[in-house]
Scaffold this motif. Sequence first.
Motif, PDB file in Angstrom:
ATOM      1  N   CYS A  18       0.836  -1.039   0.071  1.00 42.64           N
ATOM      2  CA  CYS A  18       0.110   0.138  -0.190  1.00 42.64           C
ATOM      3  C   CYS A  18       0.896   1.092   0.038  1.00 42.64           C
ATOM      4  O   CYS A  18       1.886   1.065   0.565  1.00 42.64           O
ATOM      5  N   GLU A  24      -5.180   4.987   1.819  1.00 38.29           N
ATOM      6  CA  GLU A  24      -4.999   4.175   2.852  1.00 38.29           C
ATOM      7  C   GLU A  24      -5.142   4.823   4.233  1.00 38.29           C
ATOM      8  O   GLU A  24      -5.649   4.363   5.188  1.00 38.29           O
ATOM      9  N   GLY A  27      -2.776   5.799  10.325  1.00 38.35           N
ATOM     10  CA  GLY A  27      -2.799   4.722  11.143  1.00 38.35           C
ATOM     11  C   GLY A  27      -2.769   5.018  12.770  1.00 38.35           C
ATOM     12  O   GLY A  27      -2.812   6.127  12.952  1.00 38.35           O
ATOM     13  N   ASN A  28      -3.085   3.712  13.491  1.00 38.45           N
ATOM     14  CA  ASN A  28      -3.510   3.953  14.916  1.00 38.45           C
ATOM     15  C   ASN A  28      -2.297   3.139  15.532  1.00 38.45           C
ATOM     16  O   ASN A  28      -1.529   2.092  15.196  1.00 38.45           O
ATOM     17  N   GLN A 196      -0.241   1.720   9.657  1.00 37.81           N
ATOM     18  CA  GLN A 196      -1.334   1.661   8.441  1.00 37.81           C
ATOM     19  C   GLN A 196      -2.557   1.572   9.141  1.00 37.81           C
ATOM     20  O   GLN A 196      -2.768   1.429  10.085  1.00 37.81           O
ATOM     21  N   LYS A 197      -3.335   2.046   7.767  1.00 40.63           N
ATOM     22  CA  LYS A 197      -4.846   2.323   8.258  1.00 40.63           C
ATOM     23  C   LYS A 197      -5.299   0.995   8.356  1.00 40.63           C
ATOM     24  O   LYS A 197      -5.076  -0.198   7.732  1.00 40.63           O
ATOM     25  N   ASP A 198      -6.479   0.805   9.402  1.00 38.45           N
ATOM     26  CA  ASP A 198      -7.325  -0.179   9.766  1.00 38.45           C
ATOM     27  C   ASP A 198      -6.420  -1.487  10.337  1.00 38.45           C
ATOM     28  O   ASP A 198      -7.074  -2.546  10.168  1.00 38.45           O
ATOM     29  N   ASN A 199      -5.331  -1.192  10.787  1.00 45.34           N
ATOM     30  CA  ASN A 199      -4.610  -2.512  11.374  1.00 45.34           C
ATOM     31  C   ASN A 199      -3.557  -1.797  12.298  1.00 45.34           C
ATOM     32  O   ASN A 199      -2.436  -1.700  12.164  1.00 45.34           O
ATOM     33  N   PRO A 200      -4.185  -1.646  13.588  1.00 45.24           N
ATOM     34  CA  PRO A 200      -3.489  -0.868  14.572  1.00 45.24           C
ATOM     35  C   PRO A 200      -2.240  -1.816  15.117  1.00 45.24           C
ATOM     36  O   PRO A 200      -2.378  -3.126  15.268  1.00 45.24           O
ATOM     37  N   ALA A 201      -1.160  -1.105  15.051  1.00 45.75           N
ATOM     38  CA  ALA A 201      -0.054  -1.683  15.542  1.00 45.75           C
ATOM     39  C   ALA A 201       0.003  -1.443  17.156  1.00 45.75           C
ATOM     40  O   ALA A 201      -0.830  -0.753  17.718  1.00 45.75           O
ATOM     41  N   SER A 202       1.059  -2.221  17.545  1.00 39.18           N
ATOM     42  CA  SER A 202       0.882  -2.340  19.217  1.00 39.18           C
ATOM     43  C   SER A 202       2.428  -2.579  19.615  1.00 39.18           C
ATOM     44  O   SER A 202       3.145  -3.400  19.139  1.00 39.18           O
TER      45      SER A 202
END
Length: 253
Positions: A18, A24, A27-28, A196-202
Motif C-alpha cells: 500500500c 490508505e 494509522g493507529n 497503516q490504516k485499519d490495522n492498529p500496531a501495538s
Amino acid sequence: MRPLFLLLLSATFIFSACDPDSEEGRGNLDLTFKATYQDAPLVMFDQVYNYPDGSPLKFQLFNYYVSDITLIKEGSTEGQLVSEVELINYEDFYDVATAEQGVKLSFTDLEPGVYTGIKIGLGLTGELNATQPGDYAAGHPLSQNFWSWARGYVFAKVEARADLDGDGQFSDPLTYHIGKDELFTTLTMNKPLIIQKDNPASMTFTVDLYDILSRDGNYLDINIQENTQDHTNNVAIYGWLWENLSNAFEINN
C-alpha cells in the motif's frame, strides 16, 4: 529469533503493498505499560509481596512519567512524535485481572510507514518540568504530581507499607518520590512495526518493581529509618532507584 534486518525486510515488503500517501490514510498505535513484581502482576493494597530481605509488604502506589514518545522511522533521522507526555499510574490496580491488562494508551492519526523502534523519555524534559499544573486543564498528565516547594514534578513514586516486626499490621511506610531535571533519561528500544490504516500496531512494555528495589543482590536496608523514605534528597537512594527503574523498563518481544 529472526534477525532484525530480516524482520525489517519482511515489514517493508508487507507495507509496500500500500502507498503511504494513498487513500490508505493514517494509522493507529496502542502502547501498553505493565507493572510486575518478580514477574507476577503488581496489585495494590491487598496483595502481599516480599521485600528483597524477606519482609512482607503491600504496595499502595506506583507511577512514573514518560515523555517525548517518538517512533523511529526507517531510513530517516527524524522520528514521529506520538505523545509529549503521559503519566503511567498503577494506583487503581486492585486485582490480578486489571494488573494483567496494564495501562493502555491509544494514539490515532499517525503517519503510515515502516518503523524500526521507539524512543521513550523516562521522566520529564527540563522544559516540561519548568511548567506547573495551572498551565494545564484538569485531567492532563501534568495537572498533578507537582512539588510546589521543589518547583518541579515528581517523575516517579513508589509507596508501600511493610511489616518489619512480623505482627501482621503493615505499619511501616516506605515512600520514595523521585524528580529532578538531571534524571531525565531517553530509552531507545528496537522493534519493527508498521503503521497503516485499519490495522492498529501495538507495543507492550514491562517494569518489574522488584528490580527497582533490588539489583545484583543489593537493596536498601529498610530496618534503618533513613532508608524508608526519600524525596530526592539523598542521591545514594534516589539516584540508585532511578537507575534501576531505567534498567528495569523493557519492551516485550
